[in-house]
Scaffold this active site. Structure first.
Site, PDB file in Angstrom:
ATOM      1  CD  GLU A   1      -1.534   2.321   1.936  1.00 22.64           C
ATOM      2  OE1 GLU A   1      -1.226   3.308   1.222  1.00 22.64           O
ATOM      3  OE2 GLU A   1      -1.487   2.326   3.170  1.00 22.64           O
TER       4      GLU A   1
ATOM      5  CB  CYS B   1      -1.622   6.295   3.055  1.00 21.93           C
ATOM      6  SG  CYS B   1      -0.059   5.686   3.699  1.00 21.93           S
TER       7      CYS B   1
END
Length: 1012
Positions: free
Chosen positions: A770, A804
Site C-alpha cells: 500500500e 496515506c
C-alpha cells in the site's frame, strides 16, 4: 461572585436497564394515569375536529413520509435546493431527486395549502423532466426550451412555500411585527455553528442586534431569544475547554447583560451530548457574574432523550439556589438522536448517551417534568407537540406555574385546543433568518418530526386510532420489559458476530477523559530501549521526539548477523506454528487485542512522543490495532477451516489454507502501531512466522507491540523484531527464506521491493503493498459549505496531513470555490498547532527534520510562484509545519504526493464532472477519493468509474474502519487486497486441494446406501 459549585458530572452513557428501573418506579398512580388519558383523548379529539388547523406541517409530514421516495426527495431538496447558485447543477439536482417521485397523487388527496403547493410545484417539475426525457422529439425539444426555467421556478417556489411555514421572519424586525398581538415568543437566529472567527463575530452581532430590537419593540411581550454556544465560538469542543472558557464565557456574559438591560429572556440552547458538560460550565460561569444579580430571565434547554437530563435539572436547581434567583428551563425531547447514536458507535462507548426507545424518552421527559415542578427556583417551559405529553403535564401540574412551547408552524391545533380549555400560556419558538439559512434547521425538523414513531407525523392520519397515539409509555416499557430498541445493537456489538468493537473514550465526559490523561502521565515516565530479537553489534542510538528533539528512548538496530539469525529462527519455527490450530492462533490475537486496550496509556504516550500524535489520533490508532487483531483472528477461524468442495459421485475434494513461510513485515512511521501490528497479526493468523521491520523513526512503539504479542502467547522465535533503516529491510526482502512481503510506504520503495523479489531465485514471492496517492475530493455546488469545511479540515490536516488517505487536491466547482476556500482557510486558522501532548492541540509535528525541510522547500517554491492561498503559523522549534492551502491552475500541476499539511485547490466547471473524474483516474493513483454532493446519480457514476479503492461520499476521507471500510488502493497506490477486509488474509496463505477417489476400494458405499 465566585463560581463555587463543582462542575457538572454524571455518568455519560449508563445502561438503559438501570435507568428504566428508576423511571418505572416513578409511574403515576392509576387515578392520575386515567386523568392523563382522559385529557389526552379530549385534546386529540379537538385537534382532529379542527383538521384544517392541524393541516399545515402535520398533514405535510403525513403526506410526504420520510419512508417514501417523495418524502426523501422533498427532504433532500429542502436541504440543498436554495443554496445552488448555478442553473446547470440545479437542473441536475432536480432531475436526480424528482424523477423517482409521484407528487401529483399527493395534491389529489391533500386539503392543506402547504401540501397542495409543494405537490403542485414538484409535480409540475416532475412532468417537465418526464417530457424532456420523452422519446417524442417534439415533446423533448419543447421541454428543453420551455421546461428548465419553469422547472427551477416551480421547485424554488415549493421550497419557499415550505420555508415560510417554518421561518417566522427573514429579519428580526419582520419577525417582531408578525409577533405583534400573537402571544409569547422566543426568537431563534438561524445559522450553522461557527467555523471561523468571522462567523462567531457575525453570529454574536446578530444575537446582540436581535436582543436590542426585541427590547425596543412593543410588538412582543415578555419575549425571549435562544442562543447556540456553537455559533459563538469556532472551536466549541471538549478538547478546547480552556480556550472556550476563556473566550466564549465573556461573549455569553455580554449577551446576558444586554438581555437583562433590555428585559429580554435568554435561553442557552441544548446541543450534542459531548458538549453538555462544557455548555454547563460556560453557563454556570456566566450566571455567577455579579452583574446578573436580580435578573430572572436567564435559562437553558434540557434534552429528555439524554440519560443525564435529570442530573442536568438537579444541577440547574443547585445553581439557581446558590445564586438566589430563578432560572428558566426549557424541556425538549431532543433533536440529534441519529448523530448521537452514530458518534457513540464510532467512539466505541460502553452504551449510548441517549435512550434508544422513544417510550423511554417519553417517561424520562415526565420524570424531568416532576423534577422541574419540585424545584422552586426553576420555571418549567415544556416544549412539545404531543397531546399525551401535554395531558400528562396538565395532570401533574397541581396549579404550579409553567408554560408550554412549540415550534412555529407546528402544533397549532394542539396549542389552540389547550388554550381553549386551560389558562396555560404557550410560547412559540420562532426561527428568524433568510430562507438560505433555513436548510439545516428545516431538515432537522423534518427528520425529528417526520419519523414513523412521531406523534406529529401520525396525528393528521385519521387511520391512526387514538389508543395508538395515546399509548401509555410506561406500559410500553413495562410489558414486555423492553427498554432498548431491539434493532439497535450496543456500540460494542455493532460488528458482531465477527468481532467486538474496540473500546474508546468520550472526550466530552470529563471524568473519563481525566482518568485517561492520568494513565498517560504515569506511563510517560517510561524510557524504553528497543532491542532486536537477535543480538546485534550495532551501537545504541537515541530516539528523539519530533516535538522538541528530546531523547525519549533508544534502539539498537539489526546487523547482518542478527538478520541471519532472525531469519533462521523464524524459518525453523514456521512448521510448528503452522501446525498450531487456528483456534489457538486466533485466541492469541484476541488476547493481544485485550492487552492493547489494557495498556492503551503506554501506547498513547509513546505514539505522542515518538510519532507526534495528538490524543485523539493516538487513541484512534490504539483502537484500530485492537480491531485488526480481533478481525484477523475471526477471519482466520473462517478461512483456515477445511472446506468440502463439490464434485462427482465417488470422489471427495476438500480445500484447506495454510501459511507460506516467513513473512517480512515492513511498516511505516505514520501508523507505527496499527499498521505495524495489523501486518504482523495477519501474517501470524494465516499460519506464517514473521519478521517485523518497523520504520526507522518509530522503533519504540513497534518494540512494545512485539513484546505484547509475545506476552499474549506468540512464541519468541515465531515473531522476530528487526529494527533498522532501509538496508535492514532490503536484506530481509532479499533473503532466501523470505516467503512473502507486506509493505506500507512510498511507491519508490515498493517498486524496489518488487524488483528484488522478481530477481530472487526459487519460488515467486508475493508482495502486498500500500503506497499512498494523490487523493482528491470533488465538491459540487449542491454541497453544504460548512460540512465541506469540516470534512476538508479533517481529511487534509488531521495527523498533520501524514496519512496515506489524506486529502491532497480539493476540486471545487467554480461557482462556490471562492466562498468555500475562504471558509476552509478561516476554519484552518482556528486549528491549534503545537505539542500534541497538550489536550487542546489539533496538529502536531511532522515526523522529522528531513520531512520538515522537504515540505518547507516545496512551500517556498509555491510562494515564489504566488500560489499560496493560506499559510498558518507554526512553532519555530521542533518539526512543525503549519497548514497551507495552495492554488493550482490545473489538476496536472501537482506532480507528486506532498506528504504533510498541504491542501491544493483547483476549480472545475459545472459541465466537466465526468472529465474531472477521468483526469483524476488518469493519474494512476487510486487510494482514496471524496465526493461532496446531493446528486445521487453522481455518487453512482463515481462508484461505477471506480477511480479509487476507497470512495467517501459526504464525509471525510480518513479513518477507515476495520471490516466496515477495508482500506487499500490499486495502480500506483498498491497491490491489494485491502487491509482490514475479507480478502486480506488470503494473500498470506497457500491453498491446497485434496481429492480422494472414495470408490477405489471397489465401489461408492455412500451412493449404494442411499435410499430410493
Amino acid at each position: 461572585m465566585p463560581h463555587d459549585l463543582p462542575p457538572f458530572s454524571a455518568p455519560y452513557a449508563p445502561p438503559d436497564e438501570e435507568l428504566a428501573a428508576v423511571l418505572l418506579a416513578g409511574a403515576p398512580k392509576p387515578s392520575l394515569a386515567a386523568e392523563t388519558q382522559r385529557l389526552g383523548r379530549e385534546l386529540l379529539s379537538a385537534m382532529r375536529a379542527a383538521h384544517s388547523d392541524i393541516g399545515g406541517v402535520e398533514d405535510f409530514l403525513h403526506e410526504f413520509s420520510l419512508s417514501s421516495r417523495e418524502g426523501l426527495a422533498v427532504m433532500a431538496l429542502a436541504e440543498s435546493l436554495l443554496r445552488v447558485p448555478d442553473d446547470a447543477t440545479l437542473d441536475r439536482l432536480l432531475a436526480d431527486r424528482l424523477s423517482a417521485g409521484e407528487f401529483d397523487r399527493h395534491k389529489a388527496h391533500s386539503e392543506t395549502l402547504l401540501t397542495q403547493a409543494c405537490a403542485f410545484a414538484l409535480g409540475l417539475s416532475t412532468r417537465l423532466i418526464a417530457a424532456e426525457e420523452s422519446p417524442s422529439a417534439i415533446a423533448a425539444d419543447l421541454a428543453r426550451r420551455l421546461g428548465a426555467p419553469a422547472l427551477r421556478l416551480a421547485a424554488r417556489q415549493a421550497m419557499r412555500v415550505m420555508g415560510s411555514h417554518f421561518v417566522f421572519g427573514e429579519t428580526i424586525d419582520a419577525a417582531l411585527e408578525r409577533a405583534r398581538g400573537r402571544g409569547l415568543h422566543s426568537f431563534d437566529m438561524l445559522g450553522e455553528a461557527a467555523r471561523m472567527a468571522e462567523d462567531a463575530e457575525r453570529y454574536f452581532s446578530a444575537y446582540a442586534e436581535a436582543i436590542r430590537a426585541i427590547g425596543a419593540s412593543d410588538a412582543a411581550r415578555d419575549a425571549g431569544i435562544s442562543v447556540k454556544l456553537s455559533a459563538l465560538h469556532p472551536r466549541y469542543e471538549a478538547i478546547s475547554r480552556e480556550r472556550v472558557l476563556k473566550e466564549l464565557t465573556p461573549r455569553l456574559l455580554e449577551l446576558a447583560r444586554l438581555a437583562k438591560s433590555e428585559g429580554v429572556q435568554l435561553t442557552v440552547d441544548a446541543e450534542e451530548a459531548d458538549r453538555l458538560e462544557l455548555s454547563l460550565e460556560v453557563f454556570a460561569r456566566a450566571l455567577s457574574d455579579g452583574s446578573l444579580v436580580g435578573w430572572n430571565g436567564f435559562g437553558l434547554a434540557v434534552q429528555a432523550y439524554q440519560k443525564r437530563a435529570a442530573a442536568v435539572i438537579d444541577y440547574a436547581a443547585a445553581l439557581a439556589e446558590s445564586r438566589s434567583r430563578r432560572l428558566n428551563v426549557r424541556l425538549v425531547k431532543g433533536a440529534y438522536w441519529d448523530s448521537e447514536i452514530k458518534r457513540a458507535q464510532e467512539r466505541g462507548l460502553p452504551d449510548y448517551p441517549v435512550f434508544t426507545r422513544k417510550a423511554m424518552t417519553d417517561i424520562n421527559y415526565l420524570a424531568c417534568a416532576r423534577r422541574l415542578f419540585d424545584a422552586p427556583r426553576l420555571y418549567p417551559q415544556f416544549a412539545t407537540h404531543n397531546a399525551l405529553t401535554v395531558a400528562s403535564i396538565l395532570a401533574e401540574a397541581d396549579r404550579r406555574p409553567f408554560e408550554f412551547q412549540r415550534l412555529h408552524g407546528m402544533g397549532e391545533a394542539l396549542s389552540e385546543a389547550t388554550r381553549e380549555r386551560f389558562a396555560i400560556p404557550w410560547r412559540v419558538y420562532a426561527p428568524v433568518g433568510p430562507h438560505r439559512d433555513l436548510l439545516a434547521y428545516l431538515v432537522r425538523r423534518l427528520i425529528e418530526n417526520g419519523a414513523n414513531s412521531s406523534f406529529v407525523a401520525r396525528a393528521a392520519d385519521p387511520a391512526t386510532p387514538p389508543e395508538v397515539l395515546l399509548a401509555d409509555p410506561y406500559e410500553l416499557i413495562a410489558s414486555p420489559k423492553e427498554t432498548r430498541n431491539r434493532r439497535l445493537r450496543a456500540p460494542a456489538d455493532i460488528y458482531r458476530p465477527l468481532r467486538a468493537n474496540s473500546k474508546g473514550v468520550e472526550f466530552g465526559e470529563r471524568a473519563g477523559l481525566d482518568a485517561l490523561l492520568t494513565e498517560i502521565e504515569i506511563a510517560r515516565k517510561l524510557r524504553p530501549t528497543a532491542l532486536p530479537s537477535q543480538p546485534s553489534h550495532k551501537e545504541r542510538r537515541a530516539c528523539r521526539s519530533p516535538i522538541d528533539g528530546k531523547e525519549i528512548g533508544s534502539v539498537i538496530d539489526s546487523d547482518g548477523k542478527s538478520i541471519e539469525a532472525a531469519m533462521a529462527a523464524a524459518q525453523h519455527s514456521f512448521d510448528s506454528w503452522a501446525a498450531t490450530s487456528v483456534v489457538a492462533r486466533a485466541w492469541v490475537l484476541d488476547r493481544t487485542a485485550d492487552l492493547i486496550e489494557a495498556r492503551r496509556a503506554s501506547f498513547i504516550a509513546l505514539l505522542q512522543e515518538e510519532a507526534g500524535k495528538t490524543l485523539d489520533d493516538a487513541l484512534g490508532e490504539v483502537r484500530e490495532a485492537a480491531d485488526l487483531c480481533r478481525y484477523y483472528a475471526a477471519q482466520a477461524r473462517e478461512l483456515c477451516t477445511e472446506t468440502a468442495l463439490p464434485g462427482p459421485t465417488g470422489e471427495a475434494s476438500s480445500l484447506r489454507r495454510c501459511g507460506r513461510g516467513v513473512f517480512v513485515c515492513v511498516s511505516p512511521w505514520n501508523f507505527p502501531l496499527a499498521i505495524f501490528i495489523g501486518q504482523v497479526a495477519a501474517a501470524l493468523a494465516a499460519g506464517n512466522s514473521a519478521i517485523a521491520k518497523p520504520a526507522e523513526q518509530t522503533p519504540l512503539v513497534a518494540f512494545e507491540a512485539v513484546s505484547l504479542l509475545h506476552e499474549a502467547g506468540v512464541p519468541q522465535d515465531v515473531l522476530q523484531f528487526a529494527p533498522g533503516g532501509g538496508d535492514v529491510g532490503a536484506a530481509l526482502v532479499e533473503h532466501p527464506c523470505c516467503a512473502g512481503v507486506v509493505f506500507t510506504g512510498s511507491l519508490e520503495v515498493a517498486k524496489s521491493i518488487n524488483r528484488a523479489l522478481a530477481q530472487k531465485p526459487g519460488a515467486i514471492v508475493p508482495l502486498i503493498a500500500e503506497t499512498g496517492g494523490v487523493n482528491a475530493m470533488i465538491v459540487d455546488s449542491t454541497a453544504l459549505p460548512e460540512t465541506v469545511a469540516d470534512d476538508v479540515l479533517t481529511s487534509a490536516f488531521r495527523s498533520a496531513g501524514q496519512r496515506c488517505s489524506a486529502l491532497r487536491v480539493l476540486c471545487l466547482q467554480e461557482e462556490i470555490a471562492g466562498g468555500c476556500t475562504e471558509l476552509i482557510a478561516g476554519a484552518a486558522a482556528q486549528l491549534r498547532i503545537g505539542d500534541p501532548r497538550d489536550l487542546g492541540v489539533h496538529l502536531g509535528p511532522v515526523i522529522d527534520a528531513e520531512a520538515k525541510e522537504r515540505l518547507e522547500a516545496y512551500l517556498a517554491g509555491c510562494a515564489a510562484r504566488g500560489r499560496i492561498i493560506y499559510a498558518g503559523e507554526a512553532p519555530a522549534a521542533g518539526c512543525f509545519v503549519a497548514p497551507h492551502i495552495v492554488r493550482l491552475d490545473r489538476l496536472e500541476d501537482l506532480k507528486e504526493e506532498v506528504f504533510g499539511p498541504v491542501l491544493h485547490v483547483v476549480r472545475w466547471r459545472a459541465e466537466a464532472f465526468d472529465a474531472l473524474v477521468e483526469a483524476i483516474a488518469r493519474r494512476g493513483s487510486g487510494l482514496t477519493m471524496g465526493l461532496e454532493t446531493r446528486i445521487e446519480r453522481r455518487r453512482h457514476a463515481l462508484g461505477a468509474m471506480a477511480p479509487a479503492g476507497n470512495i467517501y461520499v459526504n464525509r471525510n476521507m480518513i479513518g477507515a474502519a476495520v471490516g466496515g471500510q477495508p482500506f487499500g488502493g490499486f495502480g500506483l497506490s498498491g497491490t491489494g487486497p485491502k487491509a482490514g477486509g475479507p480478502d486480506y488474509l488470503r494473500r498470506f496463505m497457500r491453498e491446497i486441494t485434496v481429492t480422494v477417489n472414495t470408490a477405489a476400494a471397489g465401489g461408492d458405499a455412500g451412493l449404494m446406501a442411499m435410499e430410493d
